[in-house]
Structures are given as structure tokens and as C-alpha cells.
Write a protein that holds these residues in place. Structure first.
Motif, PDB file in Angstrom:
ATOM      1  N   LYS A 178      66.387  24.395   7.564  1.00 41.78           N
ATOM      2  CA  LYS A 178      66.713  24.467   8.990  1.00 41.78           C
ATOM      3  C   LYS A 178      65.453  24.612   9.838  1.00 41.78           C
ATOM      4  O   LYS A 178      64.479  25.248   9.431  1.00 41.78           O
ATOM      5  N   PHE A 197      64.117  25.427  14.030  1.00 42.05           N
ATOM      6  CA  PHE A 197      64.541  26.013  15.305  1.00 42.05           C
ATOM      7  C   PHE A 197      64.953  24.932  16.310  1.00 42.05           C
ATOM      8  O   PHE A 197      65.607  25.233  17.309  1.00 42.05           O
ATOM      9  N   SER A 242      67.277  22.999  16.239  1.00 38.36           N
ATOM     10  CA  SER A 242      68.741  22.938  16.386  1.00 38.36           C
ATOM     11  C   SER A 242      69.256  23.907  17.445  1.00 38.36           C
ATOM     12  O   SER A 242      70.408  23.800  17.878  1.00 38.36           O
ATOM     13  N   HIS A 243      68.430  24.857  17.878  1.00 42.27           N
ATOM     14  CA  HIS A 243      68.843  25.840  18.881  1.00 42.27           C
ATOM     15  C   HIS A 243      68.382  25.458  20.293  1.00 42.27           C
ATOM     16  O   HIS A 243      68.590  26.241  21.236  1.00 42.27           O
ATOM     17  N   LEU A 244      67.763  24.325  20.409  1.00 46.98           N
ATOM     18  CA  LEU A 244      67.273  23.895  21.725  1.00 46.98           C
ATOM     19  C   LEU A 244      68.247  22.942  22.383  1.00 46.98           C
ATOM     20  O   LEU A 244      68.911  22.141  21.716  1.00 46.98           O
ATOM     21  N   LYS A 245      68.293  23.030  23.693  1.00 40.38           N
ATOM     22  CA  LYS A 245      69.058  22.040  24.443  1.00 40.38           C
ATOM     23  C   LYS A 245      68.340  20.697  24.368  1.00 40.38           C
ATOM     24  O   LYS A 245      67.141  20.632  24.132  1.00 40.38           O
ATOM     25  N   LEU A 259      62.347  27.599  23.868  1.00 34.30           N
ATOM     26  CA  LEU A 259      63.220  28.611  24.474  1.00 34.30           C
ATOM     27  C   LEU A 259      62.341  29.706  25.042  1.00 34.30           C
ATOM     28  O   LEU A 259      61.610  30.367  24.304  1.00 34.30           O
ATOM     29  N   TYR A 314      63.159  39.608  18.363  1.00 35.03           N
ATOM     30  CA  TYR A 314      62.810  38.379  17.641  1.00 35.03           C
ATOM     31  C   TYR A 314      61.523  38.604  16.846  1.00 35.03           C
ATOM     32  O   TYR A 314      60.586  39.232  17.320  1.00 35.03           O
ATOM     33  N   THR A 347      61.355  31.749   8.476  1.00 39.39           N
ATOM     34  CA  THR A 347      62.336  31.491   9.526  1.00 39.39           C
ATOM     35  C   THR A 347      62.202  32.510  10.638  1.00 39.39           C
ATOM     36  O   THR A 347      61.720  33.633  10.418  1.00 39.39           O
ATOM     37  N   LYS A 407      66.565  36.603  14.740  1.00 45.75           N
ATOM     38  CA  LYS A 407      67.069  37.223  15.970  1.00 45.75           C
ATOM     39  C   LYS A 407      67.995  38.370  15.568  1.00 45.75           C
ATOM     40  O   LYS A 407      68.918  38.176  14.772  1.00 45.75           O
ATOM     41  N   GLU A 431      70.302  37.077  12.655  1.00 49.55           N
ATOM     42  CA  GLU A 431      70.620  35.644  12.572  1.00 49.55           C
ATOM     43  C   GLU A 431      69.327  34.876  12.272  1.00 49.55           C
ATOM     44  O   GLU A 431      68.310  35.084  12.914  1.00 49.55           O
ATOM     45  N   LEU A 466      67.264  31.705  12.616  1.00 46.04           N
ATOM     46  CA  LEU A 466      67.249  30.619  13.591  1.00 46.04           C
ATOM     47  C   LEU A 466      66.586  29.345  13.072  1.00 46.04           C
ATOM     48  O   LEU A 466      66.595  28.319  13.755  1.00 46.04           O
TER      49      LEU A 466
END
Length: 684
Positions: free
Chosen positions: A476, A478, A480-483, A489, A550, A558, A561, A568, A570
């Protein structure tokens, strides 16, 4: 006379330095004292020989009737120089040295008895900035040491009259090699060993067709002319082809020696000056180009002239620290449509510079033009001032059809015989048998155990840029957590900790004014250095906001958070802390702002991939390589084509490993010896 006979004079000539040593003159300065007197001896011997040849040509009776003025005109028509002492007074240097009382006056008159060009080259009337062989300066120094007469006598006893031009050139080559050994200033620049000259000449002679057309030979960095004239002489030994030689050099004394030598050859033009900035043969093209240009020598001193060059010789400008590929481009520009050449380079010309660099682009330009026929690796310890590998680049404007777009690499590093006695760094020589074998290999142009033929694209490669997205243990990122339209972020931190220090103010308007004096000073001396030192992977960096904490888990690679007691993962990413000093505005005071962002962990990388001339196949090869070797997500960036000729890659031979049983046997034997020693010590 034979070459072996004339080389007996090498030790005699070198013995003249004994007087210099006894006068306290440093060994490194000997060449500057020996060059002008060696030139004197060469000139005089050739002029006297010319006079004898004229007498023989006319016959004794006819010669006795020649008027003085007619004699002068006959000699001047030869264009080989003139000396009134020799031709009008029948006096030589040896005669002048017989009378020590009148020597100074006679020697001065002897020197001024030469024609104007000879005086100019010798430096008889030298003014500052026009020295060439600087005999005037040398004489002044020898007079001060009170050894001028003795030194001149030593040289006057050397009689080169019985030897022809080629033999004298051979002697000159050997003397200049000795000078190169002791003179750091000219080391590696002016002397190409006789065996290498022989190989170059054999390569050229093998390609020369019998013709009535004049063969024009050019050396752009001719030094004292040993390579240029050595190749010409060897061509004459193998062919009846008429030749014309052209050379240029900007080393004053070496140019003067080559210029003097040229006058005693049938058709030769030698010019003085920097070839790269002042090409004296601007409008000429040549059948053969040869050179052993200086390598590892900076061209910074004339950088402006090179960059402003209008001749279009230089397709690309190599590193300013090494100008040898400037000479290569110049030489290629001087070839006529059917021309060929052999150029000596060190290894850096083969592979220096990354893809897209000037060096790589010069090699690509040469291969694109299909002018390179072969590269020959010579043995180490072959040159007098260096033990490194050197290479002959064989150029050919008219490659046969079967050689089109193909290049041969010849590994001749083992084609030598060891010298019985080293000459400086030279411990090996390419013997005649090896030379002929190398030339035959080039003529056959087929693979054998030390040579291989390649399609030129073999030497091209793709340097493919990619942007990797690093991932954690779960694959994974990060990202995937961005707009969709965001690259990071942005956090609104309340506290920043690294285990040693804590920051709680993220817009600082006042900061220990007594200690730092101003906010700007505090920024430069404390805040900025602290923020720059933060490393989220190396330190326990924790960012606290009003909703969560964080940090980066180095074990799982990874971002973590933690909120309301829950953790979690991220995905792999970075914690980026930045600091800025903001100037005062109408609405806000001068301040230090600290920001924190979470971003994906991107990494730019390059992959070196074999090249295919077909664009579709090349793209497919790149894709296949990536699928096989790149496991992380990536995006393609720029692809730059590079070119290098890597002998190690082609001719690499892995070291033969010893048998394991043999090694274990030796270990066991050592253990037994150690045990015996221990027993001896215990029983003492």
C-alpha cells in the motif's frame, strides 16, 4: 646504414647530459638544453650530406667550375636551409670548437650564418615570446656556468652525416622518448612508442591502394613529428605511393623540431598553433589522419574560443577537464570522402559520461555516421609515461559493404613481448609477429578468440527514467488517501516531537530576542537548522493535531495514524516538515511559519536496458524488462539513448576458482602446523 647502427648514438647523445649534471642543472631541465643542440647536429649533418650529394651529382670536374653564387642558389633551391659557415667557409661546428680563443665569436657567427627560418626555429635572435628552441637563452645559461665550449664540443663530435632521413628520425624518436621520461611538463604528450607507430602504419598500409595519386597524411597534434614521419617512412617501405605530410602543434620546441625535420622531406608542411582554436589547414582534407592527442588535459584556458567556434567541427563539447574527444571530432572533420585514420586514446574516450552527456553523444554521432571501423585495446605498460590501457580507434569513411553499420573490437592486450629492460613505464612491446596478427584480424573482420564484430547498435543503450511509488509490507502507498487533484495531505499540527525537542508554536512572531537579536537571526540559527535536521525515518518524529497523532513505522515502512486509541496503517509515505520566514505585511507581522504534510513516497530511478534499432521492438524490450525486474508501481519518465564501448563487458573472463577440496586440504595442513607449534610451546 641500419637502424641498429644509428641507435648506437643514443647513448653518445645522452652522455652530453653528464656535463649538465656536473653543472648543477636539474634533470627535469635537461631536455630544454639538449633540444637546440640536437637540432643543430641534425641540421648540420643534413646540410653537409646535401652538399656531398650535389658534388656527386655534378661530378668533380663540373663541381670545381661552379661559382659561389651559383652554389648558393643551388642549395637555396633545395629549401632545406643554408649556412654560410658551412657552404662558404667550409667550416663545421667541430671546426669552430677547435679554437677556444675565438670560439665565442665564431659560434655566434656560425649561428647567424643560418638562413632566417632556421635562426627563427632555433631561437638565435629570440625576443620574449618567440623562443621555439631558445638556443639564445640556453647559451646564456651555459656561459654563466662556464661550460658552453665544453658542451658544444660534446655535440660537435656526433656525426649523423652517414644516416638518411628515416634513420635520423628513428634516433630522434628514441631521444625524445628519454626526454619524455624526465620532463613532467611534456610527459605523455609528445612520444608514441616505435612499436605502436609500427602497428598504426601497418593498419594504414593494409588499406592503401596502389595509385599515382598523392597520399595526404595529417597529424593534428604532431609534437616533434615522430608519429607523423614514422608512419610516412613505414608506408614508403611497403608502397611506392607518393606521400605528403601535414602537422600542427603548439608546443614551441617540439614544433621547431618537427618543422626542421619537415624541410628534409620531399613534401611536408608543419605549422605552429593550437589546432582546436586555430586550424592552420582550415581548407584541407586528408586521405589519412593519425594522432596521439593529449588526454586528461583541460581546455578551460581556451573555452571561449571553443564555444564560439564557427567551423562546425564540434558536434558536442566534452567535459572541460579532458579535451581528447575535441581532437577526435576535429580529425573526423578533416577526412576526405574516402579517408581513414587511426587515433590513440585512453579508456575514458570509450565510456566516460552518462547517457545524454557530450561524451556519449560524440560516440553516438560517430556510430550514426558509421565512421568507426574498429577499436583495438593495446597492452598495459606500453607507453613510456603511463601503465594504463590505451586504444587505437580505426576510422574509415569508405567502409566495405559487408562492414556497414558494424564495428570490431580487438582485445590485443596479450599481444606483446616483455622488454628485457624497462624504458620508463614501458615494459612491453607489440612485436612484429603480433602486429601482423592484429592487422590480419582486422582485415578478416570475423570473430576469433580475442576479437568480435558487432552491429553498431550493440553499443547503444536505453537509460530509461521511471518514477517509482514505494509501498509498505502490504503493497500500500499513501497515495490511496489523497484526493484526485491533491499531491499531499496538509496537517494542522499542535505539537511536533523528535525525542529531543518539542515545538508547539507553528506561527512564531517573537523568539528569544535577547539571545538571537531578531526573528530573522532566530530563523537562520535555530528554527531552520532544527527543521532541516528532522528525519522521519531516522528519528521518532511524531506530529500531533487536534484529532490524531501521526508517525512513520520503520519496521512496516508505513505511516501510522492514531486517533481515539485506534491505529491505522496509511501506507508508505513521507512526513515533510517545512519552515519559511515571512516578511511583514500590512495585516501581519514578520513571522516564522512551520508546516507539515503527508505525501506518497516517490523515488526517481533509472534502468539501463539494451537498445533495439526498431522503435516498436525497443519499446517492447523496455516493457518486458520492467515487467521482469520492477515490482513496485511506476510511471515512465524520459528515455535517453547512450553509447559506450565496453571492453570489459565483451571480453570479461571470470577468475578460475580453486577446487574446494584443495582449499580444505591447505586448511587442514595449516591446522596440523599450528597444533605442532602449540605442542612445542607447551613442552618448553
Amino acid at each position: 646504414m641500419s637502424t641498429s647502427n644509428i641507435l648506437q648514438y643514443e647513448s653518445t647523445i645522452w652522455a652530453t647530459a653528464d656535463l649538465l649534471r656536473g653543472s648543477g642543472i636539474k634533470e627535469s631541465e635537461w631536455p630544454s638544453y639538449m633540444m637546440p643542440f640536437f637540432a643543430l647536429v641534425m641540421i648540420e649533418s643534413r646540410l653537409v650530406r646535401m652538399l656531398d650529394e650535389l658534388k656527386a651529382e655534378f661530378g668533380e670536374e663540373a663541381w670545381s667550375g661552379i661559382e659561389q653564387q651559383e652554389l648558393i642558389e643551388l642549395i637555396q633551391d633545395k629549401g632545406q636551409g643554408y649556412n654560410s659557415y658551412i657552404f662558404e667557409q667550409n667550416q663545421t661546428l667541430k671546426d669552430i670548437c677547435q679554437n677556444d680563443k675565438s670560439f665565442d665569436i665564431d659560434f655566434e657567427a656560425y649561428l647567424h650564418g643560418f638562413d632566417s627560418e632556421t635562426r627563427y626555429l632555433l631561437g638565435v635572435d629570440a625576443t620574449e615570446g618567440e623562443k621555439y628552441l631558445d638556443i639564445k637563452g640556453v647559451i646564456t645559461k651555459l656561459k654563466a656556468k662556464k661550460v658552453l665550449l665544453g658542451y658544444t664540443k660534446e655535440w660537435s663530435s656526433i656525426d649523423l652525416k652517414p644516416f638518411n632521413n628515416s634513420e635520423i628520425t628513428t634516433l630522434e624518436e628514441h631521444i625524445k622518448r628519454r626526454w619524455a621520461d624526465i620532463s613532467a611538463e611534456t610527459a605523455g604528450e609528445q612520444y608514441t612508442p616505435d612499436d605502436v607507430i609500427g602497428l598504426i602504419a601497418e593498419i594504414i598500409a593494409a588499406k592503401i591502394e596502389d595509385s599515382n595519386r598523392l597520399l595526404k597524411i595529417y597529424d593534428c597534434s604532431c609534437g616533434g613529428g615522430n608519429l607523423l614521419f614514422g608512419v610516412e617512412d613505414r608506408i614508403h617501405e611497403r608502397s611506392e605511393r607518393l606521400t605528403q605530410t601535414f602537422g600542427q602543434d603548439w608546443n614551441d620546441p617540439l614544433y621547431a623540431l618537427a618543422k626542421i625535420e619537415s624541410r628534409f622531406r620531399l613534401d611536408s608542411k608543419i605549422e605552429h598553433g593550437n589546432t582546436l582554436t586555430d586550424d592552420k589547414f582550415y581548407n584541407d582534407e586528408f586521405d589519412v589522419v593519425i594522432a596521439n592527442p593529449p588526454y586528461g588535459v583541460s581546455w578551460k584556458g581556451y573555452e571561449k574560443d571553443i564555444r564560439n567556434d564557427k567551423t562546425q567541427r564540434f558536434q558536442h563539447l566534452p567535459s572541460i577537464s579532458d579535451g581528447q574527444l575535441l581532437f577526435m571530432q576535429h580529425l573526423i572533420s578533416k577526412l576526405n570522402p574516402n579517408g581513414m585514420g587511426v587515433v590513440v586514446h585512453n579508456g575514458s574516450a570509450l565510456f566516460s559520461g552518462d547517457a545524454g552527456s557530450a561524451e556519449s553523444n560524440i560516440r553516438k554521432w560517430m556510430l550514426d555516421r558509421d565512421i568507426l571501423e574498429a577499436v583495438i585495446q593495446l597492452p598495459t605498460d606500453e607507453f613510456f609515461n603511463t601503465g594504463i590501457y590505451t586504444y587505437l580507434w580505426v576510422l574509415n569513411q569508405r567502409k566495405p559493404v559487408e562492414r556497414k553499420d558494424r564495428v570490431m573490437l580487438i582485445n590485443a592486450s596479450e599481444k606483446f613481448k616483455p622488454l628485457k629492460k624497462s624504458k620508463g613505464a614501458k615494459r612491453k612491446e607489440i612485436d612484429p609477429v603480433s602486429r601482423l596478427e592484429i592487422v590480419e584480424t582486422l582485415a578478416q573482420f570475423v570473430d576469433n578468440d580475442y576479437a568480435r564484430v558487432f552491429e553498431k547498435e550493440f553499443f547503444y543503450f536505453n537509460k530509461q527514467g521511471i518514477m517509482l511509488t514505494n509501498v509498505d509490507e502490504q503493497g500500500k502507498s499513501f497515495v490511496s488517501h489523497l484526493k484526485e487533484d491533491k499531491a499531499s495531505l496538509k496537517l494542522s499540527p499542535l505539537k511536533l516531537e523528535n525525542g529531543e525537542r518539542t515545538l508547539t508554536e507553528f506561527t512564531i512572531t517573537a523568539y528569544d530576542s535577547e539571545r538571537f537579536g531578531s526573528l530573522a537571526a532566530a530563523y537562520e540559527q535555530d528554527i531552520k537548522p532544527f527543521v532541516d535536521s528532522l528525519d522521519y525515518k531516522e528519528q521518532p518524529l511524531v506530529v500531533t493535531t487536534d484529532k490524531a497523532m501521526y508517525w512513520f513505522d520503520t519496521d512496516r515502512e508505513t505511516l501510522i495514524k492514531e486517533a481515539l486509541g485506534k491505529r491505522e496503517e496509511l501506507g508508505c509515505g513521507k512526513i515533510v516538515v517545512k519552515t519559511t520566514l515571512k516578511k511583514k505585511t500590512k495585516t501581519q507581522p514578520e513571522r516564522i511559519e512551520i508546516t507539515v504534510e503527508l505525501t506518497p513516497d516517490y523515488q526517481k530511478d533509472y534502468e539501463i536496458i539494451p537498445f533495439h534499432r526498431d522503435e516498436v521492438k525497443n519499446k517492447a524490450a523496455i516493457d518486458t524488462f520492467m515487467a521482469k525486474y520492477i515490482t513496485k508501481p511506476f510511471e515512465y519518465l524520459e528515455n535517453v539513448m547512450g553509447v559506450e564501448l565496453n571492453f570489459n563487458k565483451v571480453f570479461y573472463k571470470p577468475e578460475q576458482l580453486r577446487d574446494v577440496a584443495e582449499i580444505l586440504g591447505e586448511i587442514a595442513a595449516l591446522d596440523d602446523e599450528l597444533k605442532e607449534l602449540e605442542d612445542l610451546i607447551i613442552n618448553l
